[in-house]
Motif scaffolding. Structure first.
Motif, PDB file in Angstrom:
ATOM      1  N   ARG A 418       0.832  -1.278  -0.134  1.00  0.00           N
ATOM      2  CA  ARG A 418      -0.082  -0.159  -0.079  1.00  0.00           C
ATOM      3  C   ARG A 418       0.885   1.300   0.006  1.00  0.00           C
ATOM      4  O   ARG A 418       2.235   1.412   0.419  1.00  0.00           O
ATOM      5  CB  ARG A 418      -0.658  -0.039   1.124  1.00  0.00           C
ATOM      6  CG  ARG A 418      -1.845  -1.168   1.371  1.00  0.00           C
ATOM      7  CD  ARG A 418      -3.144  -0.984   0.635  1.00  0.00           C
ATOM      8  NE  ARG A 418      -3.917  -2.134   0.846  1.00  0.00           N
ATOM      9  CZ  ARG A 418      -5.036  -2.178   0.489  1.00  0.00           C
ATOM     10  NH1 ARG A 418      -5.576  -1.203  -0.324  1.00  0.00           N
ATOM     11  NH2 ARG A 418      -6.097  -3.249   0.635  1.00  0.00           N
ATOM     12  N   TYR A 420       1.197   5.091   1.345  1.00  0.00           N
ATOM     13  CA  TYR A 420       0.820   6.135   2.204  1.00  0.00           C
ATOM     14  C   TYR A 420       0.666   7.532   1.613  1.00  0.00           C
ATOM     15  O   TYR A 420       0.946   7.872   0.731  1.00  0.00           O
ATOM     16  CB  TYR A 420       1.801   6.248   3.563  1.00  0.00           C
ATOM     17  CG  TYR A 420       3.134   6.287   3.167  1.00  0.00           C
ATOM     18  CD1 TYR A 420       3.852   7.639   2.760  1.00  0.00           C
ATOM     19  CD2 TYR A 420       4.088   5.179   2.888  1.00  0.00           C
ATOM     20  CE1 TYR A 420       4.908   7.709   2.474  1.00  0.00           C
ATOM     21  CE2 TYR A 420       5.183   5.449   2.562  1.00  0.00           C
ATOM     22  CZ  TYR A 420       5.905   6.698   2.224  1.00  0.00           C
ATOM     23  OH  TYR A 420       7.267   6.508   1.983  1.00  0.00           O
ATOM     24  N   ILE A 488      -0.769   3.275   9.449  1.00  0.00           N
ATOM     25  CA  ILE A 488      -1.810   2.466   9.861  1.00  0.00           C
ATOM     26  C   ILE A 488      -3.246   2.870   9.003  1.00  0.00           C
ATOM     27  O   ILE A 488      -3.560   1.643   8.419  1.00  0.00           O
ATOM     28  CB  ILE A 488      -2.181   2.628  11.378  1.00  0.00           C
ATOM     29  CG1 ILE A 488      -1.015   1.999  12.231  1.00  0.00           C
ATOM     30  CG2 ILE A 488      -3.379   1.829  11.748  1.00  0.00           C
ATOM     31  CD1 ILE A 488      -1.192   2.203  13.644  1.00  0.00           C
ATOM     32  N   HIS A 489      -3.450   4.037   8.732  1.00  0.00           N
ATOM     33  CA  HIS A 489      -4.549   4.471   7.983  1.00  0.00           C
ATOM     34  C   HIS A 489      -4.089   3.708   6.715  1.00  0.00           C
ATOM     35  O   HIS A 489      -5.162   3.212   5.810  1.00  0.00           O
ATOM     36  CB  HIS A 489      -4.602   5.745   7.752  1.00  0.00           C
ATOM     37  CG  HIS A 489      -5.866   6.156   6.891  1.00  0.00           C
ATOM     38  ND1 HIS A 489      -5.569   6.563   5.756  1.00  0.00           N
ATOM     39  CD2 HIS A 489      -7.142   6.218   7.081  1.00  0.00           C
ATOM     40  CE1 HIS A 489      -6.820   7.085   5.197  1.00  0.00           C
ATOM     41  NE2 HIS A 489      -7.654   6.749   6.041  1.00  0.00           N
ATOM     42  N   LEU A 491      -2.477   1.086   5.707  1.00  0.00           N
ATOM     43  CA  LEU A 491      -2.444  -0.376   5.700  1.00  0.00           C
ATOM     44  C   LEU A 491      -4.034  -0.541   5.244  1.00  0.00           C
ATOM     45  O   LEU A 491      -4.215  -1.530   4.458  1.00  0.00           O
ATOM     46  CB  LEU A 491      -2.449  -1.072   6.987  1.00  0.00           C
ATOM     47  CG  LEU A 491      -0.837  -0.836   7.619  1.00  0.00           C
ATOM     48  CD1 LEU A 491      -0.944  -1.504   9.112  1.00  0.00           C
ATOM     49  CD2 LEU A 491      -0.106  -1.572   6.661  1.00  0.00           C
ATOM     50  N   ARG A 492      -4.875  -0.107   5.519  1.00  0.00           N
ATOM     51  CA  ARG A 492      -6.443  -0.359   5.327  1.00  0.00           C
ATOM     52  C   ARG A 492      -7.082   0.529   4.010  1.00  0.00           C
ATOM     53  O   ARG A 492      -7.255  -0.185   2.993  1.00  0.00           O
ATOM     54  CB  ARG A 492      -7.194   0.323   6.476  1.00  0.00           C
ATOM     55  CG  ARG A 492      -7.047  -0.119   7.734  1.00  0.00           C
ATOM     56  CD  ARG A 492      -8.085  -0.973   8.484  1.00  0.00           C
ATOM     57  NE  ARG A 492      -7.802  -1.783   9.651  1.00  0.00           N
ATOM     58  CZ  ARG A 492      -7.497  -3.108   9.448  1.00  0.00           C
ATOM     59  NH1 ARG A 492      -7.651  -3.584   8.327  1.00  0.00           N
ATOM     60  NH2 ARG A 492      -7.125  -3.833  10.535  1.00  0.00           N
ATOM     61  N   LYS A 493      -6.518   1.781   4.119  1.00  0.00           N
ATOM     62  CA  LYS A 493      -7.275   2.426   2.759  1.00  0.00           C
ATOM     63  C   LYS A 493      -6.184   2.929   1.850  1.00  0.00           C
ATOM     64  O   LYS A 493      -6.754   3.648   1.015  1.00  0.00           O
ATOM     65  CB  LYS A 493      -7.878   3.724   3.509  1.00  0.00           C
ATOM     66  CG  LYS A 493      -9.124   3.610   4.887  1.00  0.00           C
ATOM     67  CD  LYS A 493     -10.218   3.333   3.813  1.00  0.00           C
ATOM     68  CE  LYS A 493     -11.339   2.592   4.909  1.00  0.00           C
ATOM     69  NZ  LYS A 493     -11.486   3.513   6.031  1.00  0.00           N
ATOM     70  N   LYS A 496      -3.233   1.046  -3.759  1.00  0.00           N
ATOM     71  CA  LYS A 496      -2.347  -0.199  -4.023  1.00  0.00           C
ATOM     72  C   LYS A 496      -0.973   0.355  -4.265  1.00  0.00           C
ATOM     73  O   LYS A 496      -1.076   0.978  -5.299  1.00  0.00           O
ATOM     74  CB  LYS A 496      -2.943  -1.130  -4.740  1.00  0.00           C
ATOM     75  CG  LYS A 496      -4.156  -2.129  -4.403  1.00  0.00           C
ATOM     76  CD  LYS A 496      -4.002  -3.423  -4.647  1.00  0.00           C
ATOM     77  CE  LYS A 496      -4.836  -4.283  -4.077  1.00  0.00           C
ATOM     78  NZ  LYS A 496      -5.644  -3.969  -3.002  1.00  0.00           N
TER      79      LYS A 496
END
Lengths: 542, 207
Positions: A418, A420, A488-489, A491-493, A496
């Protein structure tokens, strides 16, 4: 890139028959072990950081603010023990070394995957012992992280347990070192000669040597102190003929090389990031590789510069002072080569590169003030003052800590697949720089004015500097939480990541993000030099 | 993971030269661990030569010599057991390993009697008897207990390792084609032996 979707990544495939948490706890995959280290190490980093924050808060005003003196003693000890033994020594090698060393040399895993998992467990046992020692009767250790004799024998706190924890952690460090050296010797892909290895591998390799050469010495020293406490053998006890200075020698025979265990992998990461974002091959590849070995070797011979004021002959003192100046040379070689790499490069100031800029600035201050402490006359004035604290934090936190974040930002897309938020990442670099210098620079001034380290209280004239420093600590800690937040955000959102978001050319950028379980479909044959950017074109077609 | 991949990864992990290299590196750390102790010994021997001389006369050279012979023989039997396994003689290999184990046990028993005799004479760290002696002798006996104790601990670990090898050979986990585990255990045992070869003269012979 079509087959990228078809290939399962290592999160979706397990090395064992289990799923869920057991597929992690029993894994032999170096990437998963690296991530398990990351979870553990970053948790301890946060603990150590909060302790530091509390100490700074105590020092915001003279006299008692939020804690008593004994608590302060245990806090600075724990801050040191946690940050050094649980965060900064294992940090880069165990997380990024584990994850990327095998990939960068084109291997499917490390040489001893089971041993690798065992080192993680030993690390966790050591860490648990540290934590348990806080809560047992007797109270947390209050000797300072250097465990100096005779106080560490006399103290009634849980010194033995904390020492044993350090012993166990050392064992983990040794096993990781053995694993990496064997991996580099045995598992390089065809065509990957020693001088085609990426410089991060070189640095980690040199580090692994220091780990196995130096760590046994601290192991035996620690054991001797534990035995001394339990049986009163007398080896370090002057009342029975022993010599406390001998303890200091043996302690620093390990603990000085240990600072190179901390900094060398960081220098390796810098040597990765600078070429990638300058689109230019590294300047002086061999010199950088050899300088890692030179640092590892000379760094082993300078330990007594920690003891200029603790009783040694003048001859010994000037010899160690001279050697200390000599060990600055290979570091200088690296800095100049990095700068020369950027010269006429096509620089792309992405966040990882900005973190490296941060590093070069902070580490240079740390390095140059090291020379002030390395020369005998000035050291006598500055020893055991805040100047030493500031120097140490500029080198270790400004150096290795900063590069920890650089590595995190550089390899995050590869590890987690991912991206950032770039804007947040750039803001974080600036805030970190401001917070860091506010926190630590005043300590140079206070140290020069004579403020001793490890003191609970201080004279009123230091108040403004202490206050600036405390405010800096808030900014720095806030920034670090901000970084964790957007990562951390992501990682989810996060969007790609492609297999090569930065345009790097070392092996890890040839494989999908995140990598598949075996890293490579077949073990690759290496034809290019490590930083040959003419590959970028063919890589686009891969 | 498919069977094929499993096999491929497994294949990769069978690297005897790598396993030996890892073992040598580990032995290197062991040498450095004891190296720290030898350093301490050297410093204090230099500082208190006369008292080290006097204290060393208290040790029982006969028992020390006996233990040296036992340990050296056990190193021979472990080396022979590797050779036996290489030649496919599983039974002989097991016999020789058991002999090694027996020698190790004898070593520990003799060590036990040596220590208990000393302790019965009131010579042990912190004992009132020892504290009346000069500092150099206190340090000598302190080092004696710590260094032979640490060595004894290594003998015990070696015994555990060799017991595992006996089980592995019996269950055909270690075979004439795949004996690197046994070889590495042998290397470890030789190290235990080697350290004793230095401890013996330093404590028993130099007087």
């Amino acid at each position: 890139m079509a087959n990228e979707i078809a290939v399962k990544n290592f999160y979706q495939q397990s090395t064992n028959k289990h799923t869920g948490i057991l597929s992690w706890l029993l894994t032999k995959d170096h990437k998963r072990i690296g991530l398990m280290y990351m979870m553990a190490i970053m948790s301890f980093f946060v603990v150590g950081m909060i302790i530091g924050l509390l100490m700074r808060l105590e020092l915001i005003a003279p006299g008692r603010t939020i804690m008593n003196a004994q608590t302060y003693n245990t806090l600075f000890t724990l801050h040191g023990v946690i940050m050094i033994f649980l965060f900064i020594i294992p940090g880069l090698p165990a997380i990024f070394g584990n994850f990327f060393l095998p990939i960068q040399i084109g291997a499917a895993d490390v040489a001893f995957p089971r041993l690798n998992l065992l080192s993680w467990y030993i690390y966790m046992i050591g860490a648990t012992l540290v934590i348990v020692s806080l809560f047992l009767p007797g109270g947390p250790i209050d000797t300072g992280w250097t465990f100096y004799i005779p106080y560490s024998i006399r103290s009634t706190t849980n010194v033995s347990m904390a020492l044993f924890a350090a012993f166990v952690l050392g064992f983990s460090s040794i096993l990781t070192g053995i694993n990496f050296i064997t991996t580099v010797h045995r598992l390089r892909a065809p065509g990957m000669g020693f001088f085609k290895m990426p410089l991060f591998v070189w640095a980690t390799y040199a580090t692994a040597w220091i780990q196995i050469i130096a760590t046994p010495v601290i192991a035996i020293t620690i054991l001797l102190v534990i035995i001394e406490r339990a049986f009163g053998v007398g080896i370090f006890d002057p009342a029975l003929g022993g010599d406390p200075i001998l303890f200091q020698h043996m302690f620093w025979i390990y603990s000085h090389p240990a600072v190179y265990i901390m900094i060398l992998p960081a220098m390796g990461v810098v040597s990765e990031i600078i070429p990638t974002f300058s689109r230019r091959t590294i300047f002086g590849y061999k010199q950088i590789a050899y300088s890692s070995l030179a640092i590892a070797f000379i760094g082993y011979l300078v330990w007594a510069h920690h003891m200029f004021s603790s009783g040694m002959s003048d001859t010994a003192r000037w010899i160690f002072s001279l050697l200390t100046f000599i060990v600055a040379l290979p570091s200088g070689v690296k800095i100049f080569n990095w700068v020369a790499t950027m010269y006429k490069g096509s620089i792309d100031p992405q966040p990882p590169f900005l973190w490296v800029m941060n590093f070069i600035f902070l580490f240079s201050i740390g390095g140059l003030t090291g020379l002030v402490l390395g020369s005998l006359a000035t050291d006598i004035h500055l020893t055991d003052t805040y100047f030493v604290v500031a120097h140490f934090h500029y080198v270790m936190f400004g150096g290795t800590g900063t590069i920890f974040f650089a590595a995190l930002h550089y390899w995050f897309p590869k590890m987690f697949g991912r991206m950032y938020n770039m804007k947040f990442a750039r803001i974080a670099v600036v805030l970190y720089f401001i917070g860091f210098n506010m926190l630590y620079f005043p300590k140079f001034i206070m140290g020069y004015m004579g403020m001793p380290r490890r003191y609970y209280d201080y004279l009123p004239q230091f108040t403004p500097y202490q206050r600036i420093s405390t405010i800096g600590s808030w900014i720095l800690v806030g920034t670090i939480f901000f970084i964790f937040g957007y990562l951390i955000h992501a990682l989810r959102k996060g969007k790609k990541a492609t297999s090569n978001p930065w345009g790097g050319v070392t092996m890890e950028w040839h494989i999908p993000s995140p990598p598949p379980l075996e890293n490579f479909k077949t073990i690759p044959t290496v034809t290019h030099e490590p930083y040959d950017f003419s590959q970028l074109k063919e890589m686009k077609n891969e | 993971m498919s069977d094929h991949q499993e096999a491929a990864v497994h294949q990769l992990h069978r690297d005897d030269a790598g396993a030996r290299m890892g073992m040598w590196l580990f032995l290197f750390t062991e040498v450095l661990l004891f190296g720290g102790m030898f350093l301490v010994y050297a410093v204090y021997r230099y500082q208190y030569p006369d008292q080290f001389h006097l204290a060393a006369r208290e040790l029982n050279t006969t028992l020390g010599t006996l233990n040296t012979i036992i340990l050296l023989t056990s190193s021979l039997t472990v080396a022979l057991s590797i050779a036996a396994l290489q030649n496919g003689n599983k039974f002989l290999s097991l016999i020789l390993l058991s002999a090694t184990l027996l020698f190790a046990l004898t070593f520990m028993v003799i060590k036990y009697f040596e220590w208990t005799t000393k302790i019965a004479h009131g010579i042990y760290p912190g004992s009132p008897e020892l504290l009346t002696k000069p500092n150099g002798q206190i340090l000598f006996f302190g080092l004696y207990y710590v260094m032979t104790g640490l060595h004894g601990l290594h003998v015990l670990v070696g015994m555990v390792v060799i017991s595992f090898m006996i089980v592995f050979i019996a269950r055909d986990k270690v075979t004439p084609d795949n004996y690197v585990k046994l070889e590495n255990s042998g290397l470890y045992w030789h190290l235990v032996d080697l350290i004793w070869i230095f401890l013996f003269p330093l404590f028993y012979l130099i007087q």
